[in-house]
Design an enzyme around this catalytic site. Structure first.
Site, PDB file in Angstrom:
ATOM      1  N   ARG A  98       0.826  -1.211   0.000  1.00 56.78           N
ATOM      2  CA  ARG A  98       0.000   0.000   0.000  1.00 56.78           C
ATOM      3  C   ARG A  98       0.863   1.264   0.000  1.00 56.78           C
ATOM      4  NH1 ARG A  98      -5.311  -2.282   0.870  1.00 56.78           N
ATOM      5  NH2 ARG A  98      -6.570  -0.639   1.737  1.00 56.78           N
ATOM      6  N   ARG A 134     -21.701   0.380  -0.691  1.00 60.02           N
ATOM      7  CA  ARG A 134     -21.430  -1.018  -0.340  1.00 60.02           C
ATOM      8  C   ARG A 134     -22.113  -1.416   0.969  1.00 60.02           C
ATOM      9  NH1 ARG A 134     -15.348  -3.078  -0.600  1.00 60.02           N
ATOM     10  NH2 ARG A 134     -14.986  -1.528   1.013  1.00 60.02           N
ATOM     11  N   ARG A 167     -19.506  -1.374   6.261  1.00 55.14           N
ATOM     12  CA  ARG A 167     -18.197  -1.407   6.924  1.00 55.14           C
ATOM     13  C   ARG A 167     -17.947  -0.043   7.563  1.00 55.14           C
ATOM     14  NH1 ARG A 167     -13.674  -3.836   2.850  1.00 55.14           N
ATOM     15  NH2 ARG A 167     -12.517  -2.087   3.682  1.00 55.14           N
ATOM     16  N   ARG A 178      -9.474   7.639   3.056  1.00 48.00           N
ATOM     17  CA  ARG A 178      -8.887   6.485   2.355  1.00 48.00           C
ATOM     18  C   ARG A 178      -8.434   6.876   0.950  1.00 48.00           C
ATOM     19  NH1 ARG A 178     -13.330   2.040   2.746  1.00 48.00           N
ATOM     20  NH2 ARG A 178     -11.787   0.598   1.928  1.00 48.00           N
TER      21      ARG A 178
END
Ligand code: AMP
Length: 224
Positions: A98, A134, A167, A178
């Site tokens: 990452r 989501r 989430r 993010r």
């Protein structure tokens, strides 16, 4: 079906790159079914640790919920020990590296010739809709999206009738963080792999099956 590799010497490492919400997890699960490789999702492993409620899990929970990256040392230990196992399996790495520190670490413990990086490239607007929409079923794990693939009854799993959850890191303010982390830390990893190893790019803006077919074509060029 592609040939599976049984000896440690000809094992491949496939590094699946792409933004959060870019479909890495979904595509990885489908690739594993076709090619029989081992799916290693660092995010899933960290979420397991959080579920256990261990001391480590509790620390990780705070970091994940803020949309930040957990320490390079911790994820390096997890990934390093898996790669050093040398079971002869092909590993599909999802969510690692990452940042460039992690990329350098991976490079130091692998033979560059057997590393294949596949970047699923997705536009930011599309990624934000995927993440903010989501939802998942806590009972059977089925994943929905309120924009693209909603359940028949809002908030309820079609298959088992359980309430759907979000989430914690898919909340709008965390998504923004993010994406910032992705732009600043993870995107440079693409250039790292482009210059170092076998590098492929797939257009991830299409619907999942079309992306999957393109991915299969790429993987077949080296895994058969
Ligand atoms: P993911 O499921 O891949 O989107 O990962 C969810 C979260 O887990 C990330 O936002 C990070 O907090 C953490 N995480 C996953 N992979 C890594 C990694 N390679 N390095 C650091 N943190 C990670």
């Amino acid at each position: 079906m592609a040939q599976q590799h049984s000896s440690s010497s000809n094992r491949y490492l496939i590094v699946l790159l792409g933004p959060p919400g870019g479909g890495k997890g979904t595509q990885a699960k489908k690739l594993v079914e076709v090619f029989g490789m081992r799916h290693v999702s660092v995010g899933d492993m960290l979420r397991e640790e959080v579920k256990k409620g261990s001391e480590l899990g509790n620390r990780v929970k705070v970091i994940m919920a803020a949309g930040e990256l957990v320490s390079d040392e911790l994820v390096g230990q997890i990934v390093g020990s898996l790669i050093r196992e040398k079971t002869g399996e092909t590993i599909l790495l999802d969510g690692y590296p990452r940042n460039t520190v992690q990329a350098e670490f991976l490079d130091s413990i692998t033979d560059g010739e057997s590393v294949y990086a596949v970047n699923i490239s997705v536009e930011e607007g599309q990624v934000i809709r995927r993440l903010s929409g989501r939802r998942f079923c806590s009972e059977c794990g089925k994943i929905y999206n309120t924009y693209f693939s909603p359940p028949v009854r809002p908030g309820i799993c079609d298959d088992c009738g359980t309430e759907l959850l979000r989430r914690p890191d898919d909340r709008e303010e965390v998504i923004a963080e993010r994406m910032r982390v992705y732009r600043e830390q993870t995107r440079p990893v693409i250039d790292f792999f482009r210059s170092k190893t076998h590098y492929f790019e797939v257009d991830g803006n299409w619907e999942p099956q079309a992306v999957f077919e393109e991915l299969c074509q790429v993987v077949r060029t080296f895994a058969s």
